[in-house]
Design a protein around this motif. Structure first.
Motif, PDB file in Angstrom:
ATOM      1  N   PHE A  78      60.283  40.421  86.962  1.00  0.00           N
ATOM      2  CA  PHE A  78      61.130  40.514  85.819  1.00  0.00           C
ATOM      3  C   PHE A  78      60.693  39.479  84.742  1.00  0.00           C
ATOM      4  CE2 PHE A  78      65.080  41.041  88.847  1.00  0.00           C
ATOM      5  CZ  PHE A  78      64.996  42.320  88.719  1.00  0.00           C
ATOM      6  N   ASN A  79      60.000  38.335  85.056  1.00  0.00           N
ATOM      7  CA  ASN A  79      59.585  37.526  84.010  1.00  0.00           C
ATOM      8  C   ASN A  79      58.268  38.277  83.136  1.00  0.00           C
ATOM      9  OD1 ASN A  79      59.366  34.955  82.649  1.00  0.00           O
ATOM     10  ND2 ASN A  79      57.306  34.953  83.523  1.00  0.00           N
ATOM     11  N   GLN A  80      57.422  39.046  84.286  1.00  0.00           N
ATOM     12  CA  GLN A  80      56.405  39.637  83.484  1.00  0.00           C
ATOM     13  C   GLN A  80      56.972  40.777  82.691  1.00  0.00           C
ATOM     14  OE1 GLN A  80      52.653  39.803  83.885  1.00  0.00           O
ATOM     15  NE2 GLN A  80      53.627  37.503  84.447  1.00  0.00           N
ATOM     16  N   LEU A  81      57.664  41.497  83.084  1.00  0.00           N
ATOM     17  CA  LEU A  81      58.336  42.796  82.166  1.00  0.00           C
ATOM     18  C   LEU A  81      58.985  41.989  80.685  1.00  0.00           C
ATOM     19  CD1 LEU A  81      58.815  45.650  82.006  1.00  0.00           C
ATOM     20  CD2 LEU A  81      61.017  45.188  82.874  1.00  0.00           C
ATOM     21  N   ARG A  82      59.406  40.865  80.691  1.00  0.00           N
ATOM     22  CA  ARG A  82      59.978  40.214  79.672  1.00  0.00           C
ATOM     23  C   ARG A  82      59.045  39.436  78.851  1.00  0.00           C
ATOM     24  NH1 ARG A  82      65.347  39.256  78.972  1.00  0.00           N
ATOM     25  NH2 ARG A  82      64.835  37.641  77.698  1.00  0.00           N
ATOM     26  N   THR A  83      57.847  39.042  79.270  1.00  0.00           N
ATOM     27  CA  THR A  83      56.885  38.309  78.372  1.00  0.00           C
ATOM     28  C   THR A  83      55.833  38.998  78.314  1.00  0.00           C
ATOM     29  OG1 THR A  83      56.249  37.276  80.371  1.00  0.00           O
ATOM     30  CG2 THR A  83      58.050  36.227  79.189  1.00  0.00           C
ATOM     31  N   ASN A  84      55.320  39.891  78.862  1.00  0.00           N
ATOM     32  CA  ASN A  84      53.901  40.593  78.839  1.00  0.00           C
ATOM     33  C   ASN A  84      53.903  41.614  77.908  1.00  0.00           C
ATOM     34  OD1 ASN A  84      51.527  41.926  79.137  1.00  0.00           O
ATOM     35  ND2 ASN A  84      51.402  41.568  81.289  1.00  0.00           N
ATOM     36  N   ASP A  85      53.623  41.247  76.708  1.00  0.00           N
ATOM     37  CA  ASP A  85      53.763  42.124  75.558  1.00  0.00           C
ATOM     38  C   ASP A  85      52.763  43.544  75.692  1.00  0.00           C
ATOM     39  OD1 ASP A  85      55.190  40.533  74.195  1.00  0.00           O
ATOM     40  OD2 ASP A  85      53.566  39.951  72.631  1.00  0.00           O
ATOM     41  N   THR A  86      51.643  43.448  76.324  1.00  0.00           N
ATOM     42  CA  THR A  86      51.051  44.623  77.114  1.00  0.00           C
ATOM     43  C   THR A  86      51.752  45.913  77.427  1.00  0.00           C
ATOM     44  OG1 THR A  86      49.055  43.254  77.159  1.00  0.00           O
ATOM     45  CG2 THR A  86      49.065  45.575  78.190  1.00  0.00           C
ATOM     46  N   LEU A  87      52.948  45.336  78.456  1.00  0.00           N
ATOM     47  CA  LEU A  87      53.504  46.551  78.931  1.00  0.00           C
ATOM     48  C   LEU A  87      54.330  47.162  78.064  1.00  0.00           C
ATOM     49  CD1 LEU A  87      54.970  44.135  82.127  1.00  0.00           C
ATOM     50  CD2 LEU A  87      53.036  46.233  82.076  1.00  0.00           C
ATOM     51  N   GLY A  88      54.751  46.382  76.768  1.00  0.00           N
ATOM     52  CA  GLY A  88      55.582  47.233  75.948  1.00  0.00           C
ATOM     53  C   GLY A  88      56.852  47.086  75.725  1.00  0.00           C
ATOM     54  N   TYR A  89      57.711  46.670  76.833  1.00  0.00           N
ATOM     55  CA  TYR A  89      59.001  46.281  76.715  1.00  0.00           C
ATOM     56  C   TYR A  89      59.309  45.236  76.060  1.00  0.00           C
ATOM     57  CZ  TYR A  89      63.416  45.039  78.884  1.00  0.00           C
ATOM     58  OH  TYR A  89      65.096  45.042  79.026  1.00  0.00           O
ATOM     59  N   SER A  90      58.740  44.157  76.029  1.00  0.00           N
ATOM     60  CA  SER A  90      59.251  42.880  75.349  1.00  0.00           C
ATOM     61  C   SER A  90      58.962  42.949  73.848  1.00  0.00           C
ATOM     62  CB  SER A  90      58.415  41.742  75.772  1.00  0.00           C
ATOM     63  OG  SER A  90      57.193  41.928  75.709  1.00  0.00           O
ATOM     64  N   ARG A  91      57.799  43.804  73.522  1.00  0.00           N
ATOM     65  CA  ARG A  91      57.647  43.769  71.960  1.00  0.00           C
ATOM     66  C   ARG A  91      58.314  44.892  71.497  1.00  0.00           C
ATOM     67  NH1 ARG A  91      54.316  48.145  71.087  1.00  0.00           N
ATOM     68  NH2 ARG A  91      52.936  48.839  72.821  1.00  0.00           N
ATOM     69  N   THR A  92      59.231  45.719  72.041  1.00  0.00           N
ATOM     70  CA  THR A  92      59.977  46.797  71.426  1.00  0.00           C
ATOM     71  C   THR A  92      61.226  46.622  71.839  1.00  0.00           C
ATOM     72  OG1 THR A  92      59.500  48.206  73.481  1.00  0.00           O
ATOM     73  CG2 THR A  92      58.015  48.695  71.672  1.00  0.00           C
ATOM     74  N   MET A  93      61.681  46.454  72.841  1.00  0.00           N
ATOM     75  CA  MET A  93      63.062  46.277  73.277  1.00  0.00           C
ATOM     76  C   MET A  93      63.825  44.854  73.085  1.00  0.00           C
ATOM     77  SD  MET A  93      64.112  49.286  74.173  1.00  0.00           S
ATOM     78  CE  MET A  93      63.130  49.759  72.933  1.00  0.00           C
ATOM     79  N   LEU A  94      63.051  43.811  73.124  1.00  0.00           N
ATOM     80  CA  LEU A  94      63.310  42.427  73.119  1.00  0.00           C
ATOM     81  C   LEU A  94      63.266  41.683  71.624  1.00  0.00           C
ATOM     82  CD1 LEU A  94      62.566  41.203  76.583  1.00  0.00           C
ATOM     83  CD2 LEU A  94      64.593  42.334  75.941  1.00  0.00           C
ATOM     84  N   SER A  95      62.230  42.361  70.946  1.00  0.00           N
ATOM     85  CA  SER A  95      62.170  41.789  69.590  1.00  0.00           C
ATOM     86  C   SER A  95      61.622  42.887  68.434  1.00  0.00           C
ATOM     87  CB  SER A  95      60.915  40.634  69.694  1.00  0.00           C
ATOM     88  OG  SER A  95      59.739  41.038  70.090  1.00  0.00           O
ATOM     89  N   GLY A  96      61.416  42.559  67.399  1.00  0.00           N
ATOM     90  CA  GLY A  96      61.059  43.501  66.476  1.00  0.00           C
ATOM     91  C   GLY A  96      62.023  44.384  65.994  1.00  0.00           C
ATOM     92  N   PRO A  97      61.827  45.263  64.883  1.00  0.00           N
ATOM     93  CA  PRO A  97      62.889  46.084  64.270  1.00  0.00           C
ATOM     94  C   PRO A  97      63.605  47.191  65.317  1.00  0.00           C
ATOM     95  CG  PRO A  97      60.586  46.920  63.576  1.00  0.00           C
ATOM     96  CD  PRO A  97      60.588  45.772  64.638  1.00  0.00           C
ATOM     97  N   ALA A  98      63.042  47.397  66.140  1.00  0.00           N
ATOM     98  CA  ALA A  98      63.664  48.505  67.253  1.00  0.00           C
ATOM     99  C   ALA A  98      64.398  47.951  68.480  1.00  0.00           C
ATOM    100  CB  ALA A  98      62.354  49.490  67.910  1.00  0.00           C
ATOM    101  N   ALA A  99      64.403  46.469  68.596  1.00  0.00           N
ATOM    102  CA  ALA A  99      65.263  45.827  69.546  1.00  0.00           C
ATOM    103  C   ALA A  99      66.883  46.513  69.093  1.00  0.00           C
ATOM    104  CB  ALA A  99      65.127  44.283  69.406  1.00  0.00           C
ATOM    105  N   PRO A 100      67.495  46.960  70.303  1.00  0.00           N
ATOM    106  CA  PRO A 100      68.835  47.580  70.094  1.00  0.00           C
ATOM    107  C   PRO A 100      69.653  46.514  69.935  1.00  0.00           C
ATOM    108  CG  PRO A 100      67.520  48.215  72.188  1.00  0.00           C
ATOM    109  CD  PRO A 100      66.776  47.187  71.716  1.00  0.00           C
ATOM    110  N   PRO A 101      70.517  47.005  68.515  1.00  0.00           N
ATOM    111  CA  PRO A 101      71.659  45.899  68.385  1.00  0.00           C
ATOM    112  C   PRO A 101      72.642  46.015  69.534  1.00  0.00           C
ATOM    113  CG  PRO A 101      71.686  47.796  67.141  1.00  0.00           C
ATOM    114  CD  PRO A 101      70.455  47.972  67.911  1.00  0.00           C
ATOM    115  N   GLY A 102      72.767  46.754  70.144  1.00  0.00           N
ATOM    116  CA  GLY A 102      74.029  46.871  71.184  1.00  0.00           C
ATOM    117  C   GLY A 102      73.261  46.353  72.537  1.00  0.00           C
TER     118      GLY A 102
END
Length: 461
Positions: A78-102
């Motif tokens: 879980f921590n890898q998915l949340r912190t490893n930017d290479t995977l793409g999840y953290s840099r798109t879903m957790l931060s940045g302009p595309a992070a879901p407001p909901g």
């Protein structure tokens, strides 16, 4: 108390939901083995600018396929998915302009629960639930009634609402692991090498010979514990939402007997469908199977129709963010098995409620067999009626996309309903009793003929 509406675990009253993305089955190791030029699926998801993202199971996979993964192994993934930017999840879903407001919401399936095909026999269930809540950033130090309740429930089930009536979506996440009994023939998927394949065969035997009709202990097995059933009934009672999204990690309507599904628990599935049947804007969302599927209960009830006239109870499965069923050594069997068990598979619609004098959608693209075996994710796209003085509420369309964002499957526009009208049944009472399942004894006629041939040959000898 009658008339009191349950308060969801999370609410976003100021958000008008228009696009909600969803997906399942994300393996860090599958990502690491992918070709360097393979598109990152999280970039495709982010391009939709979704209002929320829904996990329908298997957000992570523990490193070992056999046995029960320790909670620490799940926490690491879980921590890898949340912190490893290479995977793409953290840099798109957790931060940045595309992070879901909901926000991001979800439920686990067997792998992020900690063991292939595991159910209520799993040890350390509380710790596994809490590890997933930590993954979702449900703050245990924030002693709100909702957070406190979620960490004391016998399961991961939860609810979240987006918007306010008449533009409201209520999403229900079911926990199909915590309270689920073992299969009629218990799975050995996590016990021995190739146990997953063997368990597919034993599930097929159970369904093909209708063992629940023979053994009473198989007939009464449970998918959800009673605490969760009571909670579900309270959550949907008196709901004022116009769209109801029910997330189950395993499929509800499939007739494929080799996979885990509600179909292996026929009484539980019947109870679920009867409970949900009157909800307006009902959509079932699922994961688990490493392919995408569009299913409709009406398809199996009226198999003679080349296309359906209306939508019934619709289920969309999106599974395989990083890998799909064609990858393993048995991958060549994936599509033939899906074709063999297509009874409840959606076939497109021609009218979508027009026979009731309502607005439908006749421009639905033909998606062939309505399954897809590549990497995929889904979106729920809601077109609310802009003029609130009109009686029409709007339409909802569920699309499945490839990793390059192309639509590969679609329900077409599903008419939500009219203002000021009571919810209609998606299926009539007699239709509910005829919804096709996977436990149907389909192997019995073949086995009986084979046995007859053997007997004749023996006596002829």
């Amino acid at each position: 108390m009658l008339g009191v509406q349950a308060v969801p675990d999370a609410t976003y009253p100021n958000l008008i939901p228009r696009t909600i993305a969803f997906g399942s089955c994300h393996s860090r190791r599958s990502f690491d083995r992918s070709p360097p030029n393979q598109p990152n699926i999280w970039d495709a998801i982010a391009s939709h600018r979704p209002d929320a993202f829904l996990w329908s199971g298997d957000a992570v996979y523990p490193p070992n396929k056999l046995g029960n993964a320790p909670v620490t192994a799940l926490q690491y993934e879980f921590n890898q998915l949340r912190t490893n930017d290479t995977l793409g999840y953290s840099r798109t879903m957790l931060s940045g302009p595309a992070a879901p407001p909901g926000g991001i919401h979800g439920t686990y399936d067997d792998h992020d629960y900690g063991g292939n095909d595991r159910g209520n026999e799993m040890p350390d269930r509380q710790a596994r639930r809490d590890a997933y809540l930590d993954f979702l950033s449900i703050d245990k130090s924030n002693n709100t009634s909702s957070n406190s309740s979620r960490r004391s429930r016998p399961g991961l089930y939860s609810s979240v609402s987006f918007g306010t009536a008449p533009r409201k979506v209520l999403t229900i996440f079911l926990d199909t692991r915590w309270g689920r009994d073992r299969h009629c023939i218990p799975s050995i998927a996590a016990s021995i090498p190739f146990g997953a394949v063997i368990s597919c065969v034993t599930r097929w035997i159970t369904a093909g010979f209708n063992l629940p009709a023979i053994f009473a202990s198989c007939h009464t097995r449970k998918m959800l514990n009673e605490e969760q059933w009571k909670w579900l009934e309270e959550e949907i009672s008196n709901s004022d939402a116009q769209v109801h999204v029910i997330v189950s990690s395993v499929q509800v309507l499939t007739t494929n007997p080799v996979v885990e599904s509600w179909g292996h628990f026929p009484e539980e599935r019947d109870r679920l469908l009867r409970l949900l049947n009157k909800l307006p804007g009902l959509l079932l969302i699922s994961g688990d199977v490493h392919h995408a599927d569009v299913l409709d209960a009406l398809a199996g009830i009226y198999p003679q129709q080349r296309q359906q006239r209306i939508h019934g109870i619709i289920e969309v499965t999106s599974s395989g963010l990083t890998h799909s069923c064609v990858g393993p050594f048995y991958g060549a069997l994936c599509a033939p098995i899906l074709r063999a068990f297509a009874t409840n598979r959606f076939r497109g619609v021609t009218l979508d409620n027009r026979q009731r004098g309502e607005v439908g959608d006749s421009s639905i693209a033909n998606h062939g067999e309505y399954f897809y075996t590549g990497r995929n994710y889904g979106t729920i796209d809601i077109a609310w009626a802009e003029d609130e003085s009109t009686r029409n509420i709007g339409t909802v369309k569920v699309n499945v996309h490839s990793d390059t964002r192309h639509i590969v499957l679609s329900t077409g526009a599903i008419y939500i309903g009219k203002r000021g009208t009571t919810a209609r049944n998606h299926l009539k009472n007699d239709e509910l009793s005829r919804v096709r399942g996977c436990v149907d004894g389909h192997l019995r006629p073949v086995s009986e003929k084979m046995l007859l041939v053997i007997v004749i040959l023996c006596f002829s000898w």
